[in-house]
Design a protein around this motif. Structure first.
Motif, PDB file in Angstrom:
ATOM      1  N   LEU A  55     -19.848   5.289  87.739  1.00 13.66           N
ATOM      2  CA  LEU A  55     -19.406   4.144  88.534  1.00 13.66           C
ATOM      3  C   LEU A  55     -18.786   4.544  89.955  1.00 13.66           C
ATOM      4  O   LEU A  55     -18.769   3.622  90.753  1.00 13.66           O
ATOM      5  CB  LEU A  55     -18.263   3.605  87.529  1.00 13.66           C
ATOM      6  CG  LEU A  55     -18.859   3.101  86.020  1.00 13.66           C
ATOM      7  CD1 LEU A  55     -17.771   2.437  85.332  1.00 13.66           C
ATOM      8  CD2 LEU A  55     -20.122   2.269  86.138  1.00 13.66           C
ATOM      9  N   TYR A  56     -17.958   5.648  89.860  1.00 14.09           N
ATOM     10  CA  TYR A  56     -17.549   6.327  91.165  1.00 14.09           C
ATOM     11  C   TYR A  56     -18.407   6.028  92.288  1.00 14.09           C
ATOM     12  O   TYR A  56     -18.407   5.731  93.608  1.00 14.09           O
ATOM     13  CB  TYR A  56     -16.754   7.310  91.289  1.00 14.09           C
ATOM     14  CG  TYR A  56     -15.636   7.308  89.989  1.00 14.09           C
ATOM     15  CD1 TYR A  56     -14.950   6.372  89.496  1.00 14.09           C
ATOM     16  CD2 TYR A  56     -15.526   8.538  89.272  1.00 14.09           C
ATOM     17  CE1 TYR A  56     -14.111   6.204  88.553  1.00 14.09           C
ATOM     18  CE2 TYR A  56     -14.594   8.471  88.103  1.00 14.09           C
ATOM     19  CZ  TYR A  56     -13.893   7.601  87.796  1.00 14.09           C
ATOM     20  OH  TYR A  56     -13.124   7.394  86.879  1.00 14.09           O
ATOM     21  N   SER A  70     -13.150   6.255  96.650  1.00 18.93           N
ATOM     22  CA  SER A  70     -13.471   6.026  95.026  1.00 18.93           C
ATOM     23  C   SER A  70     -13.442   7.564  94.269  1.00 18.93           C
ATOM     24  O   SER A  70     -13.910   8.512  94.839  1.00 18.93           O
ATOM     25  CB  SER A  70     -15.126   5.610  95.151  1.00 18.93           C
ATOM     26  OG  SER A  70     -15.600   5.401  93.803  1.00 18.93           O
ATOM     27  N   GLY A  71     -12.812   7.330  93.222  1.00 16.55           N
ATOM     28  CA  GLY A  71     -12.730   8.626  92.307  1.00 16.55           C
ATOM     29  C   GLY A  71     -11.360   8.389  91.674  1.00 16.55           C
ATOM     30  O   GLY A  71     -11.053   7.293  90.942  1.00 16.55           O
ATOM     31  N   GLY A  74     -18.679   1.970  77.073  1.00 12.25           N
ATOM     32  CA  GLY A  74     -20.199   2.578  77.088  1.00 12.25           C
ATOM     33  C   GLY A  74     -20.747   3.129  78.409  1.00 12.25           C
ATOM     34  O   GLY A  74     -21.800   3.880  78.287  1.00 12.25           O
ATOM     35  N   LYS A  75     -19.668   3.232  79.484  1.00 13.51           N
ATOM     36  CA  LYS A  75     -20.036   3.555  80.868  1.00 13.51           C
ATOM     37  C   LYS A  75     -19.286   4.881  81.164  1.00 13.51           C
ATOM     38  O   LYS A  75     -18.266   5.199  80.413  1.00 13.51           O
ATOM     39  CB  LYS A  75     -19.852   2.506  81.712  1.00 13.51           C
ATOM     40  CG  LYS A  75     -20.784   1.286  81.657  1.00 13.51           C
ATOM     41  CD  LYS A  75     -20.507   0.212  82.741  1.00 13.51           C
ATOM     42  CE  LYS A  75     -21.503  -1.128  82.286  1.00 13.51           C
ATOM     43  NZ  LYS A  75     -21.222  -2.012  83.408  1.00 13.51           N
ATOM     44  N   PRO A 102     -14.174   4.235  81.226  1.00 13.36           N
ATOM     45  CA  PRO A 102     -13.039   4.477  82.223  1.00 13.36           C
ATOM     46  C   PRO A 102     -12.277   3.264  82.464  1.00 13.36           C
ATOM     47  O   PRO A 102     -12.669   2.291  82.310  1.00 13.36           O
ATOM     48  CB  PRO A 102     -13.657   5.036  83.473  1.00 13.36           C
ATOM     49  CG  PRO A 102     -14.995   4.337  83.221  1.00 13.36           C
ATOM     50  CD  PRO A 102     -15.406   4.404  81.896  1.00 13.36           C
ATOM     51  N   ARG A 103     -10.824   3.473  82.675  1.00 13.21           N
ATOM     52  CA  ARG A 103     -10.095   2.530  83.150  1.00 13.21           C
ATOM     53  C   ARG A 103     -10.076   2.807  84.709  1.00 13.21           C
ATOM     54  O   ARG A 103      -9.223   3.555  85.241  1.00 13.21           O
ATOM     55  CB  ARG A 103      -8.532   2.578  82.863  1.00 13.21           C
ATOM     56  CG  ARG A 103      -8.074   1.523  82.853  1.00 13.21           C
ATOM     57  CD  ARG A 103      -6.626   1.307  81.999  1.00 13.21           C
ATOM     58  NE  ARG A 103      -6.072  -0.229  82.184  1.00 13.21           N
ATOM     59  CZ  ARG A 103      -4.680  -0.284  82.360  1.00 13.21           C
ATOM     60  NH1 ARG A 103      -3.923   0.488  82.590  1.00 13.21           N
ATOM     61  NH2 ARG A 103      -4.296  -1.545  82.546  1.00 13.21           N
ATOM     62  N   ILE A 104     -10.712   1.739  85.316  1.00 16.24           N
ATOM     63  CA  ILE A 104     -10.701   1.838  86.690  1.00 16.24           C
ATOM     64  C   ILE A 104      -9.879   0.576  87.501  1.00 16.24           C
ATOM     65  O   ILE A 104     -10.310  -0.463  87.053  1.00 16.24           O
ATOM     66  CB  ILE A 104     -12.043   1.836  87.290  1.00 16.24           C
ATOM     67  CG1 ILE A 104     -12.781   3.219  86.512  1.00 16.24           C
ATOM     68  CG2 ILE A 104     -12.479   1.910  88.754  1.00 16.24           C
ATOM     69  CD1 ILE A 104     -14.251   3.137  86.914  1.00 16.24           C
TER      70      ILE A 104
END
Length: 441
Positions: free
Chosen positions: A184-185, A114-115, A178-179, A164-166
């Protein structure tokens, strides 16, 4: 038949017990963070209480090094090989390579990454398009699960911090407006550990922090004011360091809540030096300008903290040299996974030092620093060098350049061997012999 069932039952019980005894591994790598940024290394500019505590209770390595830019370090870290063996291009990981994700998964570990990825396709459409889509896809990297930023083209990566675009296991995550990406990671990592706490797992967390853009974090006043995309290293780099430390604390706390902290190896490492826009102060009065991309210690000297409550002799500082290729031998040894015999590995395990033993310390570290081809890397070139505790020997287009970095840290004055003493000449000869072995067979 009864005997056969009994034997199978005993075998399965023993296997489960052995598997459950294998340690969990959480490998965290900061993006663009030299050793001077942490309090436990003498830094005074930023507050890093969680990492300082992990170092105080664990083992702090004082002479760990990385390649001065992110992709070369990540390629060496994930494969256990110096870059001359498998380097393709900046922002690219050879799709045929085997990573620690493959080896941990093959050994029965549950694996999660993750990341930051940024190893599939780096060049924008108008720059060397023949190199686009040449790297490894995240889903082919050996991990059971992934939750990553920049999995595809550079022009599609968007923000790694606000909104972010994840991509998560092949699907782009919705509702990130807004996050904050690093939140999130870590949320994904903590959820993964909770879902897999009964089995041994390997988590690789290549952080987005503290790489630019230098945006506010959720703990910054400007985040609350809605000014989330402003970039200012003087204003926000410190906030980013401190938020990075906070997130690592959340992972550590989660491990404790799950009751598995004792048998979890938590490792923190840096991928290269601090950005050159950043100046940090040290407890001894020194002021250090970030050296990301430079071929001196400001570019390579990074933090390495190992915390394993169940098996280490804690509260120690180890001065042995460590380089990026040492991680795979160390991690596989800790997990009782034999090194694959059909692969070349350039590192050596530092697990004995983690446990308080002498181990087999390195005499030198080697760095093969190739930033090309890569967008925004014009003007850079390949550099290769070997360094020990005092000297640094470069091998550039057949000419050797030799420095004493203890007296010449910026490497401005090459040593004239004609006037050097016997000890210096002997050190040069030893490093030159080692350099000659750094060729692809």
């Amino acid at each position: 038949m009864i005997l056969r069932i009994f034997c199978i039952s005993v075998f399965l019980t023993s296997f489960h017990h052995a598997a459950s005894d294998r340690p969990n591994v959480v490998l965290i790598m900061a993006d663009d963070l030299g050793m001077e940024a942490l309090g436990c290394y003498g830094g005074t500019s930023y507050q890093t209480p969680h990492l300082d505590r992990l170092a105080e209770e664990g083992v702090r390595f004082d002479d760990a090094h990385a390649v001065p830019l992110c992709t070369p370090t990540r390629v060496a870290l994930m494969t256990g090989k110096y870059n001359f063996r498998n380097w393709l291009a900046f922002g690219i990981l050879d799709p045929e390579a085997k990573t620690f994700g493959h080896w941990f998964s093959d050994a029965g570990y549950k694996t999660c990454m993750s990341g930051k990825w940024q190893l599939r396709s780096y060049n924008p459409p108008d720059y060397m398009p023949e190199w686009r889509n040449r790297g490894m896809r995240a889903e082919d990297s050996g991990f059971n699960e992934y939750f990553l930023w920049h999995t595809e083209h550079t022009e599609d990566k968007s923000s790694r911090y606000p909104d972010p675009r994840i991509q998560s296991n092949g699907t782009y995550v919705k509702d990130t407006k807004g996050k904050y990406g690093p939140d999130l990671y870590v949320d994904y990592i903590n959820d993964f550990m909770e879902r897999n706490s009964e089995e041994p797992f390997f988590v690789y967390y290549p952080m987005a922090l503290t790489h630019g853009p230098f945006n506010p974090t959720p703990d910054s006043d400007d985040w609350l004011n809605g000014n989330r995309f402003e970039s200012n290293p003087d204003k926000y780099f410190g906030d980013m360091v401190e938020y990075m430390d906070k997130l690592i604390g959340l992972i550590d706390v989660k491990l404790g809540e799950l009751g598995i902290r004792e048998n979890t190896i938590l490792i923190f490492y840096g991928d290269n030096g601090t950005p050159r826009e950043v100046t940090s102060k040290m407890r001894d009065g020194r002021v250090i300008i970030g050296g990301k991309g430079l071929n001196n210690r400001r570019g390579t000297h990074v933090p390495l903290i190992v915390n394993w409550p169940g098996s280490q002799a804690g509260g120690r500082v180890v001065s042995d040299l460590v380089d990026t290729t040492d991680f795979i031998p160390t991690l596989l040894e800790a997990a009782s996974i034999p090194l694959p015999q059909n692969e070349i590995f350039d590192g050596r395990s530092f697990l004995p030092q983690v446990k308080g033993e002498k181990g087999n310390p390195r005499d030198w570290v080697f760095i093969h620093h190739d930033p090309l081809p890569g967008h925004n890397k014009i003007g850079r070139s390949l550099s290769r060098w070997i360094q020990n505790k005092q000297y640094q020997l470069f091998d550039e287009t057949g000419h050797h350049h030799f420095f004493d970095y203890t007296t010449d840290p910026e490497l401005l004055h090459p040593i004239d061997l004609r006037n050097a003493n016997d000890e210096t000449k002997a050190a040069h000869a030893k490093l030159k012999r080692a350099m000659a072995t750094m060729q692809n067979d």
